[in-house]
Design an enzyme around this catalytic site. Structure first.
Site, PDB file in Angstrom:
ATOM      1  CG  HIS A 150     -16.132  63.757   9.965  1.00  0.00           C
ATOM      2  ND1 HIS A 150     -16.279  64.434   8.781  1.00  0.00           N
ATOM      3  CD2 HIS A 150     -16.724  62.295   9.785  1.00  0.00           C
ATOM      4  CE1 HIS A 150     -15.856  63.718   8.245  1.00  0.00           C
ATOM      5  NE2 HIS A 150     -16.416  62.408   8.312  1.00  0.00           N
ATOM      6  CE  LYS A 609     -28.226  60.553   8.428  1.00  0.00           C
ATOM      7  NZ  LYS A 609     -29.391  60.378   8.052  1.00  0.00           N
TER       8      LYS A 609
END
Length: 956
Positions: A150, A609
């Site tokens: 990532h 999120k």
């Protein structure tokens, strides 16, 4: 600090409240940074850097007060100066962690540092846990750190190498002068400062920015660097720690210690949203894994040849070793005439045979460059090792012979014992590679397959069926032993890409290691069909098979299928989905084929999120408890895989505290968790830091799995409170982030999100492919958090918490319950403390600069900024009420003192970034040309992002 040092340093830092060794290192590095800059031929740079540091005006008019900033190249050099200084401060803090923990070990004869393995074992003994139960724990425990690619590491490896070298110089500087290193002259003089200055000069002259965007192959090399640099060496240290702790706590017992730490990787196998991870890339990654670990073993075996030089004339070897040498002479061609000493040194001779077999195994890889072709057989490559277990047995033969010859110190400690642990732990795979794919990618392939096989009525498409119909069709076809497709079937390129992944897995299990790829993770798992689709595709490639027995067909399976639950809604539904899956007749066979084992992954980033900090934390905690209950009912062994990011907004924080905070009954001793981006370089760049990280994890796992159960508090009221607060928090978060029509425009102007996507730090796009860039939904979780860190809001790590606490604690009884939860519930206390840390790192005056930018660009900047700041203050006030402290981190917190040092030094970076964002908007009102590194203003902007990431010690 002396007046001269103040004059020659970069910022004149004078730490307060930190340890004297750390303070001294910071002063030294600040001074050396200033001196190196002065030597580089830019005498004005130091003066301008100081002026920005001392400037208190509006950063948007910074160039009016400091006209030198109109030159973008000068701005780049300033940004690099601030960035390198913070990289040095971070390195000094790592060195301080090492120093403090070594001092703690020296102060306790048993080495029982807080959170160490020795402390955990002593704690279990003192709690009445017997040796037999401890042995059961050792067989039960499995810790699986999983490296991912990532994109949260903004630094090049060339930069990291120099920072690690600086850490080494700082550590040597702490050694008493009368005990210099053995490779130093008798009069070392200023060798340390000369080494520091030389390395710092090289660091200053090394470009921070990569010349091009990183590729998947680069990411693989970066991940393997940490295995070679640190991980392979550190894992045996943990075995040493555990062996010594057990011998101290239970001296009358001997223990068998299996490989309790086993690494996994996603790098080169994670294809979710990354079209650059092709089947060929995955195959090359697997070959690279095996090549690295074989070369590592070869080097260690060659070193052992120089160590184990015992003569058979002095100490006769065991009969077992002599017989193994006879067998080796028959099967392993080896010319030893030029080295007659081996004839009388049986251990060196045995290691020479091992070396030859390892080299043959390495040579065998040359014929495996294409996974589409059948590779050469091991039989044709004698004397190659087929499995790592054969190498391990050869090492065990040596160990048993040494013990019999009164050399147990050589058998059970040191290089030979470490190599045996490494072979047992890492095998020939190094780290098992996971394959991950988005759930949406499988249905189109099944449309093609079922159209070809005509198992659905004419005109009906699999993807258009209801969930119930999909499950029925998939169950029927998985249960059918025949293949669905003819062997010569060739589908669309998209279908081939999906199928070839399973072909790679099959080849890897045959040619690399049976354990090289055993897990297929399904991102965004929404239904039972998402799991069964993968099982059907695996069956088509032969990874799932049916074997006829007297009792009927029995499934054999070489693959664990792992659902990944990421959104808050999916976390709420996951228990029901797994219960349905466990009752499916073919999936019950899959479980039986995999020893009734089920791994389930929980996504921290996307849930945060999606629902905000508190709602995500509670959804994850609640899901763990419910999934554990579902697995117990089904008789399934559960391992939770925690997809944690580096920041609190993505599930970060202290991993050992997270382990100890898990719901009662949800932890069996097995755990997986992701290690991402800058977290990898921080935890695994230096061996002692990696040692500390892993011992803390092992400590928490031993305690959580082995400590006798205590009377549980009545969680019912606490859970009800969390359900209520999570709902309130989620509503507050979504009303701003998803429902406020002005939010997206505010976000794109009040953070550098538009420029983060231009950083060449990852092979994966910032936005999901094929998605319109129109809002938060299509933005990946990492850049979402990264951008908030840059503008100092830190919003994902706390927003919505204050409203929830305020609403629930509005009456005295509610507030009383909240205090009780904070004092008695580790989970709730961890949530509050992590949010406190993020709030302490936020800086409202700095956020106001970015909000003013948004207002100038036409966004509703001031209104949204005021909403955020009001929630920030509400959250802060409630945390202080619950903790009873005067400030967020407590009066004695080292973190508090570190932030107090860093905040003023970070301001120049934020000032320059705001100035650069304004300059870019003025020069390129339409967004700017897509010219890579050809524009000096773009380079300056990217350097500002890297600099703030270094200052905040965080990206996403």
């Amino acid at each position: 600090m002396t007046e001269r040092a103040m004059e020659t340093s970069l910022l004149g830092l004078d730490p307060q409240g930190l340890s004297e060794p750390l303070s001294e290192d910071i002063r030294l590095l600040d001074r050396m940074m200033g001196e190196v800059l002065a030597e580089q031929g830019d005498p004005e740079l130091l003066a301008v850097a100081r002026r920005i540091y001392q400037d208190e005006g509006d950063p948007r008019s910074l160039a009016e007060r400091i006209p030198e900033l109109t030159d973008p190249v000068r701005v780049q050099r300033l940004l690099r100066a601030y960035t390198v200084l913070f990289q040095l401060l971070n390195t000094a803090e790592q060195k301080e962690i090492i120093r403090v923990n070594r001092c703690r070990a020296a102060q306790d004869s048993a080495g029982r540092r807080p959170d160490s393995i020795a402390e955990a074992v002593c704690r279990l003994r003192d709690a009445g846990v017997g040796a037999e139960r401890v042995q059961e724990l050792l067989e039960q425990i499995k810790i699986c750190p999983t490296l991912t690619a990532h994109p949260t590491e903004a630094r090049r490896r060339a930069v990291l190498n120099k920072l690690y070298s600086i850490a080494g110089w700082l550590m040597e500087r702490s050694i008493p002068s009368e005990l210099p290193r053995l490779d130093r002259p008798l009069n070392p003089g200023g060798a340390v400062e000369r080494g520091l200055r030389g390395t710092l000069t090289a660091l200053w002259q090394t470009d921070e920015l990569r010349a091009s965007r990183i590729t998947v192959e680069d990411e693989v090399r970066n991940a393997l660097y940490f295995f070679e640099q640190t991980i392979l060496d550190v894992v045996p240290w943990l075995h040493d720690d555990l062996r010594e702790a057990l011998a101290t706590a239970y001296p009358e017992h001997s223990f068998r210690i299996p490989p309790f730490i086993q690494y996994r990787s996603w790098v080169g196998g994670d294809r979710d949203g990354n079209p650059n991870v092709t089947p060929d890339v995955t195959w090359r990654t697997l070959l690279t894994h095996k090549e690295l670990v074989l070369r590592y073993y070869l080097e260690r075996v060659q070193a052992l040849q120089r160590l184990l030089t015992q003569s058979c004339r002095l100490v006769p070897p065991s009969e077992e070793l002599l017989q193994s040498l006879e067998k080796d002479r028959e099967t392993v061609p080896l010319a030893i005439a030029p080295r007659p000493r081996f004839q009388s040194e049986p251990y060196s001779l045995k290691l020479l045979f091992i070396e030859a077999r390892l080299q043959a195994t390495l040579d065998h890889l040359q014929g495996l460059s294409d996974f589409r072709a059948e590779g050469p057989s091991f039989a044709a490559q004698l004397p190659a090792y087929t499995l790592s277990g054969e190498l391990l047995e050869d090492l065990h033969v040596i160990q048993r012979s040494l013990r019999a010859g009164h050399a147990a110190a050589l058998a059970d400690e040191g290089p030979l014992a470490h190599l045996a642990v490494q072979v047992w732990t890492f095998g020939f795979r190094l780290a098992a590679l996971d394959v991950r794919q988005h759930s949406d990618e499988h249905a189109p392939v099944l449309d093609e397959m079922m159209a070809t096989s005509r198992i659905l009525p004419t005109g009906q498409r699999y993807s258009e069926l209801s969930e119930e119909e999909k499950v029925r069709v998939l169950t029927r076809e998985i249960a059918n032993p025949r293949a669905l497709l003819p062997r010569n079937w060739v589908g669309s390129p998209e279908a081939q890409a999906v199928f070839q992944v399973f072909e790679v897995i099959r080849h890897a299990q045959h040619y690399i290691s049976p354990h090289s790829v055993t897990t297929y993770i399904i991102s965004m798992t929404h239904g039972v069909s998402d799991v069964l689709e993968v099982l059907l595709l695996a069956k088509e490639e032969g990874l799932v098979r049916w074997r006829m027995t007297d009792d009927g067909p029995v499934m054999e399976s070489d693959l664990d299928v792992v659902p990944l639950f990421e959104t808050v809604d999916d976390l709420h539904r996951c228990e029901g989905l797994m219960r349905q899956l466990f009752t499916n007749r073919v999936y019950r066979q899959q479980l039986a084929a995999r020893d009734q084992f089920q791994e389930i992954m929980l996504g921290y980033s996307d849930s945060s999120k999606d629902g905000g900090y508190l709602a995500a934390n509670w959804a994850l905690q609640d899901a763990q408890a419910r999934l554990a209950a579902a697995c117990r009912t089904a008789g399934v062994t559960l391992r939770l895989f925690h997809g944690r990011g580096g920041t609190v907004g993505r599930g970060g924080g202290r991993a050992n505290q997270a382990i100890l905070s898990q719901p009662p009954g949800s932890f069996s001793g097995q755990i997986r968790f992701t290690e991402q981006g800058e977290v990898i370089s921080f935890r695994y760049g230096l061996k002692p830091i990696a040692h500390r990280h892993l011992e803390q994890i092992a400590n928490a796992v031993l305690i959580a799995a082995g400590e006798p159960s205590r009377p549980r508090p009545d969680l019912k009221r606490w859970r009800e409170a969390m359900v209520t607060m999570a709902g309130v928090s989620r509503q507050a978060y979504r009303s701003l982030v998803y429902d406020d029509s002005g939010f997206w425009e505010f976000y794109t102007h009040a953070t550098p999100i538009a420029h983060i996507s231009r950083l060449p730090i990852a092979s994966r796009p910032v936005f999901r492919p094929g998605k319109k860039i129109s809002g938060v939904s299509n933005l990946r979780a990492i850049p979402w958090v990264f951008a908030w860190v840059q503008s100092r809001y830190m919003l994902p790590g706390w927003y919505g918490l204050g409203t929830a606490l305020d609403r629930f604690g509005a009456d005295p009884e509610g507030e009383k319950l909240l205090r009780e939860m904070y004092q008695r519930w580790r989970f709730f206390r961890t949530v509050i403390r992590n949010a406190a840390l993020e709030l302490a790192r936020a800086d409202v005056p700095t956020t106001a600069w970015y909000a003013a930018r948004a207002a100038t660009q036409g966004a509703d900047g001031q209104r949204i900024h005021d909403i955020i700041c009001a929630e920030l203050e509400l959250t802060r006030s409630w945390i202080l009420r619950l903790t009873g402290e005067a400030d967020l981190l407590g009066p004695t917190s080292v973190v508090k003192r570190t932030i107090a040092l860093r905040n003023p030094a970070t301001l120049p970076l934020n000032k320059l970034q705001v100035y650069l964002l304004d300059t870019w908007d003025r020069l390129y009102p339409e967004g700017g040309p897509d010219v890579g590194r050809e524009d000096p203003w773009r380079d300056a902007l990217l350097l500002s992002i890297i600099g703030i990431a270094a200052a905040m010690q965080s990206t996403g």
